[in-house]
Design an enzyme around this catalytic site. Structure first.
Site, PDB file in Angstrom:
ATOM      1  N   LYS A 123       5.765  -7.671   2.891  1.00 43.60           N
ATOM      2  CA  LYS A 123       6.702  -6.672   2.462  1.00 43.60           C
ATOM      3  C   LYS A 123       7.790  -6.155   3.493  1.00 43.60           C
ATOM      4  O   LYS A 123       8.773  -6.131   3.418  1.00 43.60           O
ATOM      5  CB  LYS A 123       6.063  -5.248   1.793  1.00 43.60           C
ATOM      6  N   GLN A 138      -0.926   0.555   0.316  1.00 44.48           N
ATOM      7  CA  GLN A 138      -1.702  -0.409  -0.089  1.00 44.48           C
ATOM      8  C   GLN A 138      -3.085  -0.293  -0.544  1.00 44.48           C
ATOM      9  O   GLN A 138      -3.918   0.403  -0.168  1.00 44.48           O
ATOM     10  CB  GLN A 138      -1.564  -1.568   1.027  1.00 44.48           C
ATOM     11  N   ASP A 161       6.393   1.801  -6.116  1.00 44.14           N
ATOM     12  CA  ASP A 161       5.478   0.875  -6.636  1.00 44.14           C
ATOM     13  C   ASP A 161       5.402   1.162  -8.280  1.00 44.14           C
ATOM     14  O   ASP A 161       4.989   0.337  -8.789  1.00 44.14           O
ATOM     15  CB  ASP A 161       4.117   1.080  -6.053  1.00 44.14           C
TER      16      ASP A 161
END
Length: 293
Positions: free
Chosen positions: A52, A96, A119
């Site tokens: 990412k 994460q 997200d």
């Protein structure tokens, strides 16, 4: 059978994102900024976050990574999220997963400012998606929609069978494929491990989205000829065949399913690459104020 190649589709879209990011920089004097928080040293998480950050650089975004070891307290992590929420220079924040057992992932998700939740996991964004309002779509389902668009696949009128009901992929995917749009306009069946006659259900699918988290769960006898197969699974197993020491498998038995399908995503090289594109698209939209002003 034709491959839905995540590398081809993601590179095409990332080039478009880079052009938009350069224009945003010229107009605003700053780059879109994505912040990631990584807790612990899980091998998969390390790989995903590194990818990412690398992709942010590639498209001209600013990225920041905050790392904590497994002993970080829930209160410390929540305080850091509050600090990032208040930083006007930050457009997107991701934490994460998975997190250590002593940290409640729901508390963490809800602490993130929904206006920076790129997200797409926050209840506000999921609720707005359900009502077909502007929102950050969960990154993996968003990436799948972008892939279908990149290959000009018309989904209208097709029967889409989703295998797996997670809040991250399966459930939102079922909502998105049913909405009045293209990709979309499908009749959708949301199935899972407790579905009776699962094989017969999946056999009805013109489009099958496999997101159940089990290696090779969807087999050739569950697929009708000509079906479009979207394999979301990323199942890691140790292996002596690869330099990394592990090998990735999808939720679909690719070798035997592929010959029956019209289109199919590989693992790796499919949906995983598109998830990052979905994240980048959400971050750019946040920076430009396209979803929430």
């Amino acid at each position: 059978m034709q491959l839905l190649d995540g590398k081809f589709a993601s590179e095409k879209i990332k080039n478009e994102i880079a052009t938009e990011a350069a224009s945003f920089l010229a107009q605003s004097g700053r780059k879109p900024h994505l912040v990631a928080i990584l807790v612990g040293n899980d091998g998969g998480s390390e790989t995903y976050v590194a990818s990412k950050m690398k992709n942010c650089e590639k498209v001209g975004f600013k990225s920041s990574l905050f790392r904590y070891d497994n002993t970080v307290t829930e209160a410390e992590l929540l305080a850091k999220i509050e600090e990032i929420n208040a930083d006007a220079d930050v457009d997107g924040l991701i934490v994460q997963l998975p997190l250590p057992k002593h940290i409640d992932p729901e508390k963490v998700t809800e602490k993130i400012d929904y206006r920076k939740d790129v997200d797409g996991f926050h209840p506000v964004n999921l609720g707005r998606m359900m009502r077909n309002l502007p929102c950050f779509i969960p990154a993996t389902p968003y990436g799948i929609l972008l892939m279908l668009q990149a290959y000009n696949i018309d989904t209208t009128g097709k029967h889409c069978v989703v295998v797996g009901r997670s809040n991250i992929v399966g459930s939102p995917m079922s909502i998105l494929m049913a909405r009045n749009a293209n990709p979309g306009n499908c009749t959708v069946s949301l199935t899972h491990s407790k579905t009776k006659n699962l094989k017969e259900m999946v056999l009805q699918g013109d489009i099958v989205v496999a997101a159940i988290g089990r290696k090779n769960f969807v087999t050739a006898d569950m697929i009708k000829p000509g079906a479009i197969i979207i394999d979301v699974g990323i199942n890691r197993e140790t292996s002596t065949e690869t330099k990394s020491g592990f090998k990735l498998y999808g939720d679909v038995d690719f070798e035997n399913v592929a010959p029956k399908s019209s289109w199919i995503t590989p693992v790796p090289g499919g949906v995983g690459l598109m998830t990052i594109v979905g994240l980048l698209k959400n971050t750019l939209a946040s920076a430009k104020g396209e979803i929430y002003s």
